[in-house]
Design a protein around this motif. Structure first.
Motif, PDB file in Angstrom:
ATOM      1  N   MET A  26       0.845  -1.203   0.000  1.00  7.53           N
ATOM      2  CA  MET A  26       0.000   0.000   0.000  1.00  7.53           C
ATOM      3  C   MET A  26       0.877   1.248   0.000  1.00  7.53           C
ATOM      4  SD  MET A  26      -3.121   0.874   2.623  1.00  7.53           S
ATOM      5  CE  MET A  26      -2.068   1.222   4.030  1.00  7.53           C
ATOM      6  N   SER A  27       0.555   2.180  -0.857  1.00  8.53           N
ATOM      7  CA  SER A  27       1.308   3.434  -0.882  1.00  8.53           C
ATOM      8  C   SER A  27       1.058   4.212   0.409  1.00  8.53           C
ATOM      9  CB  SER A  27       0.868   4.260  -2.090  1.00  8.53           C
ATOM     10  OG  SER A  27      -0.531   4.411  -2.048  1.00  8.53           O
ATOM     11  N   ASN A  28       1.903   5.214   0.667  1.00 14.47           N
ATOM     12  CA  ASN A  28       1.706   6.016   1.866  1.00 14.47           C
ATOM     13  C   ASN A  28       0.515   6.954   1.669  1.00 14.47           C
ATOM     14  OD1 ASN A  28       1.861   7.431   4.174  1.00 14.47           O
ATOM     15  ND2 ASN A  28       3.769   8.508   3.672  1.00 14.47           N
ATOM     16  N   LEU A  29      -0.550   6.696   2.407  1.00 11.56           N
ATOM     17  CA  LEU A  29      -1.777   7.454   2.205  1.00 11.56           C
ATOM     18  C   LEU A  29      -1.949   8.579   3.210  1.00 11.56           C
ATOM     19  CD1 LEU A  29      -4.056   4.356   1.647  1.00 11.56           C
ATOM     20  CD2 LEU A  29      -3.338   5.960  -0.105  1.00 11.56           C
ATOM     21  N   ASN A  30      -0.980   8.723   4.106  1.00 13.67           N
ATOM     22  CA  ASN A  30      -1.137   9.743   5.154  1.00 13.67           C
ATOM     23  C   ASN A  30      -1.291  11.130   4.549  1.00 13.67           C
ATOM     24  OD1 ASN A  30      -0.857   8.673   7.996  1.00 13.67           O
ATOM     25  ND2 ASN A  30       0.763   7.575   6.905  1.00 13.67           N
ATOM     26  N   SER A  63     -20.085  -8.946   4.343  1.00  8.16           N
ATOM     27  CA  SER A  63     -19.358  -9.964   3.570  1.00  8.16           C
ATOM     28  C   SER A  63     -19.669  -9.851   2.083  1.00  8.16           C
ATOM     29  CB  SER A  63     -19.679 -11.368   4.100  1.00  8.16           C
ATOM     30  OG  SER A  63     -21.068 -11.556   4.112  1.00  8.16           O
ATOM     31  N   ASP A  64     -20.484  -8.883   1.706  1.00  7.89           N
ATOM     32  CA  ASP A  64     -20.669  -8.575   0.283  1.00  7.89           C
ATOM     33  C   ASP A  64     -19.365  -7.998  -0.259  1.00  7.89           C
ATOM     34  OD1 ASP A  64     -23.265  -9.323  -0.023  1.00  7.89           O
ATOM     35  OD2 ASP A  64     -24.080  -7.312  -0.309  1.00  7.89           O
ATOM     36  N   PRO A  65     -19.097  -8.155  -1.567  1.00 12.44           N
ATOM     37  CA  PRO A  65     -17.903  -7.494  -2.117  1.00 12.44           C
ATOM     38  C   PRO A  65     -17.998  -5.977  -1.926  1.00 12.44           C
ATOM     39  CG  PRO A  65     -18.933  -8.936  -3.746  1.00 12.44           C
ATOM     40  CD  PRO A  65     -19.871  -8.877  -2.585  1.00 12.44           C
ATOM     41  N   ILE A  66     -16.836  -5.318  -1.814  1.00 12.10           N
ATOM     42  CA  ILE A  66     -16.808  -3.848  -1.745  1.00 12.10           C
ATOM     43  C   ILE A  66     -17.463  -3.304  -3.020  1.00 12.10           C
ATOM     44  CG2 ILE A  66     -15.241  -1.862  -1.927  1.00 12.10           C
ATOM     45  CD1 ILE A  66     -14.942  -2.892   0.811  1.00 12.10           C
ATOM     46  N   ASN A 102      -9.853  -9.159  11.037  1.00 10.76           N
ATOM     47  CA  ASN A 102      -9.045  -9.344   9.824  1.00 10.76           C
ATOM     48  C   ASN A 102      -9.832  -8.954   8.575  1.00 10.76           C
ATOM     49  OD1 ASN A 102      -6.944 -10.277  11.359  1.00 10.76           O
ATOM     50  ND2 ASN A 102      -7.519 -12.434  11.142  1.00 10.76           N
ATOM     51  N   HIS A 103     -11.099  -9.326   8.567  1.00  4.54           N
ATOM     52  CA  HIS A 103     -11.974  -9.021   7.437  1.00  4.54           C
ATOM     53  C   HIS A 103     -12.088  -7.497   7.239  1.00  4.54           C
ATOM     54  CE1 HIS A 103     -15.433  -9.434   4.787  1.00  4.54           C
ATOM     55  NE2 HIS A 103     -16.148  -8.668   5.586  1.00  4.54           N
ATOM     56  N   VAL A 104     -12.357  -6.782   8.328  1.00  2.78           N
ATOM     57  CA  VAL A 104     -12.533  -5.325   8.248  1.00  2.78           C
ATOM     58  C   VAL A 104     -11.211  -4.643   7.873  1.00  2.78           C
ATOM     59  CG1 VAL A 104     -13.024  -3.258   9.633  1.00  2.78           C
ATOM     60  CG2 VAL A 104     -14.523  -5.220   9.785  1.00  2.78           C
ATOM     61  N   VAL A 105     -10.118  -5.095   8.461  1.00  2.00           N
ATOM     62  CA  VAL A 105      -8.817  -4.471   8.174  1.00  2.00           C
ATOM     63  C   VAL A 105      -8.491  -4.601   6.679  1.00  2.00           C
ATOM     64  CG1 VAL A 105      -6.314  -4.737   8.526  1.00  2.00           C
ATOM     65  CG2 VAL A 105      -7.856  -4.662  10.505  1.00  2.00           C
ATOM     66  N   GLN A 106      -8.713  -5.788   6.110  1.00  2.00           N
ATOM     67  CA  GLN A 106      -8.425  -5.987   4.676  1.00  2.00           C
ATOM     68  C   GLN A 106      -9.292  -5.065   3.825  1.00  2.00           C
ATOM     69  OE1 GLN A 106      -5.746  -7.458   3.767  1.00  2.00           O
ATOM     70  NE2 GLN A 106      -5.538  -7.956   5.948  1.00  2.00           N
ATOM     71  N   ARG A 107     -10.542  -4.930   4.215  1.00  2.00           N
ATOM     72  CA  ARG A 107     -11.458  -4.085   3.437  1.00  2.00           C
ATOM     73  C   ARG A 107     -11.111  -2.599   3.570  1.00  2.00           C
ATOM     74  NH1 ARG A 107     -16.525  -6.712   1.944  1.00  2.00           N
ATOM     75  NH2 ARG A 107     -17.801  -4.927   2.543  1.00  2.00           N
ATOM     76  N   ILE A 108     -10.704  -2.171   4.759  1.00  2.00           N
ATOM     77  CA  ILE A 108     -10.315  -0.759   4.919  1.00  2.00           C
ATOM     78  C   ILE A 108      -9.104  -0.466   4.024  1.00  2.00           C
ATOM     79  CG2 ILE A 108      -9.423   0.997   6.509  1.00  2.00           C
ATOM     80  CD1 ILE A 108     -10.897  -0.470   8.780  1.00  2.00           C
ATOM     81  N   ALA A 150      -7.570   0.212  13.761  1.00  2.00           N
ATOM     82  CA  ALA A 150      -6.949   1.460  13.301  1.00  2.00           C
ATOM     83  C   ALA A 150      -5.449   1.266  13.092  1.00  2.00           C
ATOM     84  CB  ALA A 150      -7.210   2.563  14.331  1.00  2.00           C
ATOM     85  N   GLU A 151      -4.808   0.532  13.997  1.00  2.00           N
ATOM     86  CA  GLU A 151      -3.365   0.359  13.873  1.00  2.00           C
ATOM     87  C   GLU A 151      -3.014  -0.528  12.689  1.00  2.00           C
ATOM     88  OE1 GLU A 151      -2.304  -0.669  17.891  1.00  2.00           O
ATOM     89  OE2 GLU A 151      -2.508   1.441  18.516  1.00  2.00           O
ATOM     90  N   GLU A 152      -3.770  -1.608  12.499  1.00  2.00           N
ATOM     91  CA  GLU A 152      -3.428  -2.550  11.411  1.00  2.00           C
ATOM     92  C   GLU A 152      -3.801  -2.009  10.034  1.00  2.00           C
ATOM     93  OE1 GLU A 152      -4.805  -6.538  12.233  1.00  2.00           O
ATOM     94  OE2 GLU A 152      -4.145  -6.366  14.310  1.00  2.00           O
ATOM     95  N   SER A 153      -4.844  -1.207   9.953  1.00  2.00           N
ATOM     96  CA  SER A 153      -5.274  -0.710   8.637  1.00  2.00           C
ATOM     97  C   SER A 153      -4.727   0.685   8.345  1.00  2.00           C
ATOM     98  CB  SER A 153      -6.798  -0.650   8.577  1.00  2.00           C
ATOM     99  OG  SER A 153      -7.276   0.333   9.476  1.00  2.00           O
ATOM    100  N   ASP A 154      -4.195   1.348   9.381  1.00  2.00           N
ATOM    101  CA  ASP A 154      -3.720   2.730   9.278  1.00  2.00           C
ATOM    102  C   ASP A 154      -4.849   3.694   8.909  1.00  2.00           C
ATOM    103  OD1 ASP A 154      -1.836   4.711   9.526  1.00  2.00           O
ATOM    104  OD2 ASP A 154      -1.204   4.599   7.430  1.00  2.00           O
TER     105      ASP A 154
END
Ligand code: FE2
Length: 304
Positions: free
Chosen positions: A1-5, A74-77, A125-131, A168-172
């Motif tokens: 992931m690029s730096n999105l800050n 659990s629907d696709p984004i 894990n599911h939410v972090v991946q989606r964020i 928040a920490e895992e998904s930034d």
């Protein structure tokens, strides 16, 4: 992931923009630092509402607050939804984009409710991946709000604040702390609101929400239809003493009063921050819990 800050400027004190106040804002130099819009009300609009927010965006900072990203589903984004969100953010120079930690539907159906997630390792894990996916598409950090809730799952293996901190920490991502929601959920689930706030990563909070609710005695419904209660102002005071200035917004979604009422209500937050004490009119209010206790007592006596 690029730096999105990217920067999250301090905006001061604002209110949720509602159509009842369009004309007033267009016609006056209103004393308000910023507005939050409900994203879905404008994403598909090409008419009057869109014209209004483009004009307001020229004069005030705007922030986008969504209710349909369904980050926990659990629907696709929904890529089409994100495309529209991104386009609108560019058009109005949205300072940030927020939504809720919840799911709103399944199999393509939108319930228009902000439904709670089981607080488990699997859903984390599911939410972090989606964020992460959403942030890559939007090319900015997402801001997520703690929900108000009325039920919990037997499977829960996290407290809500531990779940949010790890998310928040895992998904930034960044956080929108709704102080009324913490109060509502802590009342409904019998936990300590101050313990909840103490556990959150303060450096990730970019916005506060404040709102009124409806206390039924045994539980609270998050109605956004009244003044903020004294206990929520006290919790706000307690929180800003730890965080310093954070962009603060008043939500009022039904029984919407005149603009001036909202302006005065949100300026109570400024008084609390500037002076470190509750406004005089709040100090003298009766505690909400004793009101509901009295109601309960009266009801019991009446039934007897
Ligand atoms: Fe909120």
């Amino acid at each position: 992931m690029s730096n999105l800050n990217h920067s999250f400027p301090y905006l001061g004190y604002g209110i949720g923009l509602r159509s009842d106040h369009y004309q007033h804002i267009l016609d006056h130099e209103v004393e308000m630092d910023w507005f939050e819009i409900i994203s879905e009300n404008y994403m598909d609009s090409k008419g009057w509402p869109k014209k209004v927010i483009l004009e307001i965006a020229e004069r005030y900072p705007l922030v986008m607050h969504g209710v349909s990203m369904s980050i926990g589903s659990s629907d696709p984004i929904d890529l089409d939804y994100l495309k529209k969100l991104k386009k609108l953010a560019k058009e109005i120079n949205a300072r940030w984009i927020s939504d809720h930690l919840c799911w709103t539907g399944i199999l393509g159906k939108n319930t228009h409710d902000l439904l709670p997630l089981p607080l488990t390792e699997e859903s984390l894990n599911h939410v972090v991946q989606r964020i992460k996916m959403v942030q890559d598409i939007l090319e900015r950090q997402l801001v997520l709000e703690n929900p108000s809730s009325y039920m919990q799952f037997r499977e829960d293996s996290f407290t809500e604040y531990d779940f949010i901190r790890q998310m928040a920490e895992e998904s930034d991502c960044r956080l929108l702390l709704d102080i009324n929601n913490v109060y509502v959920s802590s009342f409904n689930h019998h936990y300590d609101a101050k313990e909840y706030i103490a556990a959150l990563p303060k450096e990730r909070i970019v916005q506060f929400h404040l709102a009124g609710h409806n206390n039924q005695g045994t539980h609270i419904i998050d109605t956004h239809d009244d003044h903020v209660i004294k206990e929520v102002w006290e919790l706000y005071q307690h929180t800003i003493a730890q965080t310093g200035p954070i962009s603060t917004l008043l939500e009022w979604d039904s029984n919407i009063p005149a603009f001036e009422v909202l302006r005065k209500e949100v300026l109570k937050a400024k008084t609390i921050f500037d002076k470190g004490v509750l406004p005089e009119e709040e100090k003298t209010k009766r505690p909400e819990k004793s009101i509901s206790n009295n109601l309960h007592l009266n009801q019991t006596l009446w039934e007897a």
